[in-house]
Design a protein around this motif. Structure first.
Motif, mmCIF file in Angstrom:
data_model
loop_
_atom_site.group_PDB
_atom_site.id
_atom_site.type_symbol
_atom_site.label_atom_id
_atom_site.label_comp_id
_atom_site.label_asym_id
_atom_site.label_seq_id
_atom_site.Cartn_x
_atom_site.Cartn_y
_atom_site.Cartn_z
ATOM 1 N N ARG A 125 0.825 -1.210 0.000
ATOM 2 C CA ARG A 125 0.000 0.000 0.000
ATOM 3 C C ARG A 125 0.861 1.264 0.000
ATOM 4 N N THR A 126 2.013 1.195 0.699
ATOM 5 C CA THR A 126 2.878 2.387 0.726
ATOM 6 C C THR A 126 3.464 2.662 -0.644
ATOM 7 N N LEU A 127 3.869 1.602 -1.369
ATOM 8 C CA LEU A 127 4.395 1.786 -2.718
ATOM 9 C C LEU A 127 3.339 2.363 -3.655
ATOM 10 N N ARG A 128 2.083 2.149 -3.343
ATOM 11 C CA ARG A 128 0.994 2.711 -4.148
ATOM 12 C C ARG A 128 0.653 4.141 -3.731
ATOM 13 N N GLY A 129 1.369 4.662 -2.704
ATOM 14 C CA GLY A 129 1.102 6.023 -2.243
ATOM 15 C C GLY A 129 0.005 6.090 -1.192
ATOM 16 N N GLN A 130 -0.364 4.932 -0.605
ATOM 17 C CA GLN A 130 -1.397 4.886 0.425
ATOM 18 C C GLN A 130 -0.757 4.630 1.793
ATOM 19 N N TYR A 131 -1.606 4.712 2.817
ATOM 20 C CA TYR A 131 -1.115 4.405 4.160
ATOM 21 C C TYR A 131 -1.014 2.900 4.316
ATOM 22 N N GLY A 132 0.190 2.414 4.672
ATOM 23 C CA GLY A 132 0.396 0.975 4.776
ATOM 24 C C GLY A 132 0.664 0.530 6.199
ATOM 25 N N ALA A 133 -0.095 -0.458 6.649
ATOM 26 C CA ALA A 133 0.097 -1.012 7.992
ATOM 27 C C ALA A 133 -0.487 -2.400 8.031
ATOM 28 N N ARG A 134 0.023 -3.217 8.915
ATOM 29 C CA ARG A 134 -0.532 -4.567 9.103
ATOM 30 C C ARG A 134 -0.181 -5.067 10.495
ATOM 31 N N SER A 135 -0.918 -6.089 10.928
ATOM 32 C CA SER A 135 -0.627 -6.772 12.181
ATOM 33 C C SER A 135 -0.650 -8.252 11.883
ATOM 34 N N SER A 136 0.479 -8.890 12.022
ATOM 35 C CA SER A 136 0.590 -10.306 11.652
ATOM 36 C C SER A 136 1.267 -11.072 12.775
ATOM 37 N N GLY A 137 1.170 -12.398 12.673
ATOM 38 C CA GLY A 137 1.715 -13.235 13.720
ATOM 39 C C GLY A 137 3.230 -13.235 13.752
#
Length: 479
Positions: A125-137
Motif C-alpha cells: 500500500r505504501t508503494l501505491r502512495g497509500q497508508y500501509g500497515a498490518r498486524s501479523s503473527g
C-alpha cells in the motif's frame, strides 16, 4: 417481601446492570485503544526515520551507511526508563527497508534481507502512495503473539524509491493493558462498595421512615396514645415528613369527631336516669303530700343533682386526660407523703363508715410525674375502696420499691368484683352498685386512673383477694 428488601434488590439490579455494561465497554476498549495509541506513535516514528534514511537510500548505502549502523545498534540500547512501575531496559523497534520492488535491503535484525515483502500490506500500500500497515503473527504456532507493522515511503523528490517499516510486538503492551484493566476493576469494586453503602443507607432510611409511619398508624388504630414519629434529619422537608404531618392531622380530626360523637352518645345515655328521677320527684312535689315524703323526694333531687355534677366534673377531667399525648408537668412526687395527705382528707368518710386504716408506707418512694394527676388517680382508688368496704372493716394502704419501680396498693374487705364484671371495670360509665346505698357512681373513676397510668408509663391491676376476702388495686410506676 418487605418494601425495604424490594428497594434494595431493585437498586442493585439497576446498579449491577449499569456497572456490567460500563465495565464491559471499558475493558473491551482498553486493548484496542492502547494499540491505536501505539500505531499512532509508530506512524510518527516511521515517517521520521524515512526522512533520515532517504540520503543513504539515494546513495545506495542503505545497508552499510550511517543509518544502517545506527539502526543495527538498537537492540543494544538500554533506555533505563520506568513507566507506570514497569522497567524498560530495551528498545522493541525493528526497522526494515525495502526498495521500490519490495525487496528487503535492510533489516535491523538481519533476518529478512533479500526477501520479497512486496505483497505485505504495509509495503504494497505504501508503494501505491497509500497508508500501509498490518498486524501479523510473530510466531505461526502462537496466534496470541502478533506484531504491528507501520510503513512510510522513502522519497526522492516526489518519487517513492523505497519503504521503511517500523515493527513492534503487540505483546510489549500487555503489562500496560493489564494494569489499566486491574485499575478499572479495582475502582469498580470500590464503586460497588460505596454504592452498596449508599444503597443500604437509602433503603434503611426509606424502610425505617415507612416503618415508623406504619407503627404510628397501627398504634392509632389500636386506640393507643401514640406520638407523631420523628422522621430524622435525613427526611428534612421530604414527602415522608409531609405524609407524617398529614397522618397526624387526619388522626386529630378523626379522633375529635369520634370523641365528640362517643361522648355525646354516652353522656346522653347516662344523664337520662338522674334526670328522670329529678323530673319524677319534682312532679310529685307539686302535689300535696306528707312532710316526710316531701323531705324524701327533695333529698332524692339533691342526690341526683350531686350525681349529675359529679358525672359532669369527672367527665371533663377524663376528657382533659384523654386528649393529652404526654405529660405537661414532670416533677418528683413522694407517694407516701401524698397518700397520707389524701387519707387525711378522707378522714370524715372513714369515720362515717368506722373504717380502720393500716398504713404500710415506706420512705423515699419518689416517682417522676404530674402531682395533680397522680393525686386524682390515688383519690379515685381510695374512694372506690372506701365505698365498697363494709362498715367497721379495714383498709390496707401500702407502697414499696420493687427494683426500678414503685408499687402502690390499697386493699379493702368488701365483696370483691363479680366474675361478670372483671373484663368491664375499666369501661367508661360502667359502675357496680355500692353495698350500703345500692347506688352507682359515674363509672369514670377507674377509666381516669387507667389513662393517668398510661401517661406515666405505669401498669394498673385490680383483682379479688382472699384471707380475708376483698379487692386489691395495685399501681406500679417507674421510680
Amino acid at each position: 417481601m418487605r418494601i425495604g428488601l424490594r428497594l434494595l434488590l431493585a437498586f442493585f439490579l439497576v446498579l449491577g446492570l449499569a456497572l456490567f455494561v460500563v465495565l464491559r465497554v471499558f475493558i473491551e476498549e482498553v486493548k484496542p485503544g492502547t494499540r491505536l495509541a501505539m500505531e499512532d506513535s509508530l506512524v510518527d516514528a516511521a515517517n521520521a526515520l524515512a526522512l533520515v534514511a532517504a540520503p543513504d537510500m539515494k546513495a545506495g548505502t542503505i545497508a552499510s551507511g550511517s543509518f544502517a549502523r545506527a539502526m543495527t545498534a538498537l537492540p543494544q540500547v538500554d533506555p533505563g526508563a520506568t513507566i507506570w512501575g514497569f522497567q524498560k531496559d530495551r528498545l522493541h523497534y525493528r526497522i526494515t527497508v525495502t526498495d521500490a520492488r519490495g525487496i528487503v535491503v535492510f533489516d535491523s535484525r538481519g533476518e529478512d534481507l533479500g526477501k520479497d515483502h512486496s505483497q505485505w500490506n504495509d509495503v504494497l500500500r505504501t508503494l501505491r502512495g497509500q497508508y500501509g500497515a498490518r498486524s501479523s503473527g510473530e510466531n505461526p504456532y502462537d496466534a496470541d503473539r502478533t506484531v504491528m507493522h507501520v510503513a512510510a515511503p522513502i522519497r526522492d523528490g516526489q518519487q517513492i524509491i523505497g519503504v521503511l517499516t517500523v515493527s513492534r510486538p503487540n505483546q510489549t503492551l500487555e503489562p500496560y493493558i493489564q494494569r489499566s484493566r486491574d485499575r478499572i476493576l479495582n475502582w469498580s469494586w470500590a464503586l460497588l462498595g460505596i454504592s452498596l453503602a449508599i444503597g443500604l443507607l437509602f433503603t434503611w432510611w426509606m424502610a425505617s421512615s415507612l416503618s415508623r409511619l406504619r407503627g404510628y398508624a397501627n398504634a392509632v388504630a389500636r386506640g393507643e396514645r401514640a406520638e407523631l414519629p420523628r422522621m430524622g434529619r435525613l427526611s428534612g422537608n421530604t414527602e415522608f415528613a409531609d405524609l407524617a404531618q398529614a397522618v397526624e392531622r387526619m388522626r386529630i380530626r378523626l379522633e375529635d369527631k369520634a370523641y365528640v360523637e362517643n361522648y355525646v352518645h354516652t353522656l346522653t345515655h347516662e344523664l337520662k336516669s338522674p334526670l328522670a328521677a329529678i323530673r319524677g320527684a319534682a312532679e310529685l312535689l307539686q302535689e300535696p303530700m306528707p312532710e316526710a315524703d316531701r323531705e324524701r323526694f327533695a333529698g332524692n333531687i339533691q342526690r341526683q343533682t350531686e350525681r349529675l355534677q359529679q358525672l359532669i366534673d369527672r367527665l371533663l377531667a377524663l376528657a382533659d386526660v384523654e386528649q393529652m399525648r404526654g405529660l405537661n408537668t414532670v416533677e418528683p412526687v413522694d407517694l407516701a407523703a401524698l397518700t397520707r395527705e389524701l387519707l387525711h382528707t378522707a378522714e370524715p368518710k372513714l369515720r362515717l363508715k368506722q373504717l380502720r386504716v393500716v398504713e404500710q408506707l415506706g420512705d423515699g418512694l419518689v416517682v417522676q410525674g404530674d402531682r395533680f394527676l397522680i393525686a386524682q388517680a390515688l383519690q379515685n382508688l381510695l374512694d372506690n375502696a372506701i365505698d365498697f368496704s363494709p362498715s367497721g372493716g379495714a383498709l390496707t394502704v401500702s407502697a414499696g420499691r420493687e427494683g426500678a419501680a414503685v408499687t402502690w396498693s390499697v386493699r379493702d374487705e368488701g365483696p370483691g368484683i363479680p366474675d361478670y364484671a372483671q373484663e368491664r371495670i375499666f369501661e367508661r360509665f360502667y359502675s357496680l352498685p355500692r353495698d350500703d346505698t345500692h347506688e352507682k357512681s359515674s363509672g369514670l373513676g377507674l377509666c381516669l386512673v387507667k389513662e393517668v397510668s398510661e401517661l406515666h408509663g405505669g401498669s394498673l391491676t385490680i383483682g379479688n383477694v382472699s384471707d380475708p376476702r376483698g379487692c386489691r388495686a395495685s399501681w406500679t410506676l417507674p421510680a
